[in-house]
Design a protein around this motif. Structure first.
Motif, mmCIF file in Angstrom:
data_model
loop_
_atom_site.group_PDB
_atom_site.id
_atom_site.type_symbol
_atom_site.label_atom_id
_atom_site.label_comp_id
_atom_site.label_asym_id
_atom_site.label_seq_id
_atom_site.Cartn_x
_atom_site.Cartn_y
_atom_site.Cartn_z
ATOM 1 N N ARG A 44 40.423 43.855 84.227
ATOM 2 C CA ARG A 44 40.154 44.148 85.633
ATOM 3 C C ARG A 44 40.695 43.033 86.513
ATOM 4 O O ARG A 44 41.335 43.277 87.533
ATOM 5 C CB ARG A 44 38.650 44.307 85.850
ATOM 6 C CG ARG A 44 38.273 44.566 87.299
ATOM 7 C CD ARG A 44 36.830 44.196 87.594
ATOM 8 N NE ARG A 44 36.660 42.768 87.432
ATOM 9 C CZ ARG A 44 35.601 42.195 86.856
ATOM 10 N NH1 ARG A 44 34.633 42.922 86.378
ATOM 11 N NH2 ARG A 44 35.511 40.889 86.759
ATOM 12 N N ASP A 45 40.454 41.776 86.104
ATOM 13 C CA ASP A 45 40.918 40.644 86.897
ATOM 14 C C ASP A 45 42.445 40.598 86.958
ATOM 15 O O ASP A 45 43.021 40.317 88.009
ATOM 16 C CB ASP A 45 40.379 39.330 86.336
ATOM 17 C CG ASP A 45 38.873 39.204 86.524
ATOM 18 O OD1 ASP A 45 38.301 39.972 87.328
ATOM 19 O OD2 ASP A 45 38.271 38.339 85.855
ATOM 20 N N ARG A 46 43.102 40.865 85.830
ATOM 21 C CA ARG A 46 44.569 40.884 85.818
ATOM 22 C C ARG A 46 45.096 41.993 86.722
ATOM 23 O O ARG A 46 46.054 41.798 87.469
ATOM 24 C CB ARG A 46 45.085 41.085 84.394
ATOM 25 C CG ARG A 46 44.946 39.873 83.538
ATOM 26 C CD ARG A 46 45.593 40.116 82.168
ATOM 27 N NE ARG A 46 45.127 39.120 81.241
ATOM 28 C CZ ARG A 46 44.536 39.368 80.088
ATOM 29 N NH1 ARG A 46 44.358 40.604 79.681
ATOM 30 N NH2 ARG A 46 44.133 38.394 79.307
ATOM 31 N N ARG A 47 44.478 43.162 86.634
ATOM 32 C CA ARG A 47 44.889 44.281 87.465
ATOM 33 C C ARG A 47 44.720 43.933 88.940
ATOM 34 O O ARG A 47 45.601 44.196 89.754
ATOM 35 C CB ARG A 47 44.080 45.525 87.104
ATOM 36 C CG ARG A 47 44.569 46.783 87.781
ATOM 37 C CD ARG A 47 43.784 48.019 87.365
ATOM 38 N NE ARG A 47 43.871 48.262 85.930
ATOM 39 C CZ ARG A 47 42.844 48.232 85.095
ATOM 40 N NH1 ARG A 47 41.628 47.964 85.537
ATOM 41 N NH2 ARG A 47 42.996 48.477 83.819
ATOM 42 N N ARG A 48 43.596 43.339 89.295
ATOM 43 C CA ARG A 48 43.334 42.961 90.688
ATOM 44 C C ARG A 48 44.363 41.934 91.161
ATOM 45 O O ARG A 48 44.883 42.033 92.277
ATOM 46 C CB ARG A 48 41.933 42.398 90.839
ATOM 47 C CG ARG A 48 41.636 42.024 92.300
ATOM 48 C CD ARG A 48 40.244 41.460 92.487
ATOM 49 N NE ARG A 48 39.281 42.492 92.181
ATOM 50 C CZ ARG A 48 38.210 42.320 91.396
ATOM 51 N NH1 ARG A 48 37.972 41.159 90.858
ATOM 52 N NH2 ARG A 48 37.378 43.295 91.159
ATOM 53 N N GLU A 49 44.663 40.954 90.314
ATOM 54 C CA GLU A 49 45.647 39.934 90.676
ATOM 55 C C GLU A 49 47.016 40.559 90.920
ATOM 56 O O GLU A 49 47.696 40.225 91.892
ATOM 57 C CB GLU A 49 45.746 38.883 89.568
ATOM 58 C CG GLU A 49 46.703 37.763 89.861
ATOM 59 C CD GLU A 49 46.801 36.782 88.707
ATOM 60 O OE1 GLU A 49 47.928 36.368 88.389
ATOM 61 O OE2 GLU A 49 45.749 36.447 88.117
ATOM 62 N N LEU A 50 47.418 41.482 90.059
ATOM 63 C CA LEU A 50 48.709 42.153 90.250
ATOM 64 C C LEU A 50 48.710 43.001 91.514
ATOM 65 O O LEU A 50 49.716 43.052 92.235
ATOM 66 C CB LEU A 50 49.034 43.022 89.031
ATOM 67 C CG LEU A 50 49.424 42.263 87.770
ATOM 68 C CD1 LEU A 50 49.526 43.215 86.593
ATOM 69 C CD2 LEU A 50 50.724 41.509 87.974
ATOM 70 N N GLU B 297 46.953 42.457 94.224
ATOM 71 C CA GLU B 297 47.033 41.558 95.368
ATOM 72 C C GLU B 297 48.446 41.005 95.528
ATOM 73 O O GLU B 297 48.962 40.891 96.637
ATOM 74 C CB GLU B 297 46.031 40.412 95.214
ATOM 75 C CG GLU B 297 44.598 40.839 95.403
ATOM 76 C CD GLU B 297 43.609 39.732 95.050
ATOM 77 O OE1 GLU B 297 44.037 38.619 94.678
ATOM 78 O OE2 GLU B 297 42.394 40.005 95.137
ATOM 79 N N ARG B 298 49.080 40.683 94.419
ATOM 80 C CA ARG B 298 50.422 40.107 94.461
ATOM 81 C C ARG B 298 51.442 41.107 94.997
ATOM 82 O O ARG B 298 52.342 40.767 95.746
ATOM 83 C CB ARG B 298 50.839 39.648 93.074
ATOM 84 C CG ARG B 298 52.228 39.003 93.058
ATOM 85 C CD ARG B 298 52.655 38.552 91.698
ATOM 86 N NE ARG B 298 51.748 37.538 91.188
ATOM 87 C CZ ARG B 298 51.648 37.199 89.906
ATOM 88 N NH1 ARG B 298 52.412 37.788 89.010
ATOM 89 N NH2 ARG B 298 50.807 36.276 89.504
#
Length: 180
Positions: free
Chosen positions: A85-91, A93-94
């Motif tokens: 979830r955190d990786r998905r959110r970071e991507l 946002e990026r």
């Protein structure tokens, strides 16, 4: 023309069914504290399938420890999903995506203090948990606790002091699966 391939796993044994029946309420409770609706049931099913797979692979030598093994599976699966979830959110946002494109993604319920405390206590060692339980639940004195654990009363005080410090520290930081 359509080709259908069926892959069938061996049917669960009566022992596997009984173990899953006994552990399912605890696994569901773990999932329901973190997820809502069908996502909690999916999580519980994933945990139980992983548990049966571990049994069949011989990774659980003592079936009496299957409960602890299932709790470990719950923690690891929750942490994996939180990382995802955190990786998905970071991507997102990026690259400017504002919504989750995946249906049924890992949901983020508010973490209740009791849930947080339960997770923090579960990270303590068995002796520290026994000292805290005897002190605050059974209301035993240091001498009684020491006799029950086979340690000195001074050692009981040290264990309790360190356990409380560890709990304070744990409660001050977010847990891996919690909202950050």
């Amino acid at each position: 023309m359509s080709v259908t391939v069926e892959v069938s796993a061996p049917a669960p044994t009566p022992d596997e069914r009984e173990l899953c029946r006994r552990l399912a309420p605890a696994v569901r409770a773990f999932a329901q504290r973190r997820l809502r609706g069908a996502a909690a049931e999916d999580f519980a099913q994933d945990v139980l399938l992983t548990l049966v797979g571990a049994l069949r692979a011989g990774r659980i030598e003592d079936v009496s420890k299957a409960g602890a093994f299932a709790l470990g599976i719950c923690r690891h699966l929750a942490a994996d999903r939180a990382r995802s979830r955190d990786r998905r959110r970071e991507l997102m946002e990026r690259y400017g995506v504002t919504e989750l494109p995946v249906e049924g993604a890992w949901e983020e319920p508010a973490v209740l203090p009791r849930d947080h405390l339960e997770d923090c206590v579960s990270q303590l060692g068995a002796k520290a948990r026994a000292v805290l339980r005897a002190t605050f639940y059974d209301d035993d004195g240091d001498a009684e606790i020491a006799a029950g654990l086979g340690v000195t009363a001074q050692n009981v005080r040290v264990i309790r002091h360190r356990a409380l410090a560890t709990l304070r520290e744990c409660m001050d930081r977010p847990i891996s699966w919690s909202v950050r």
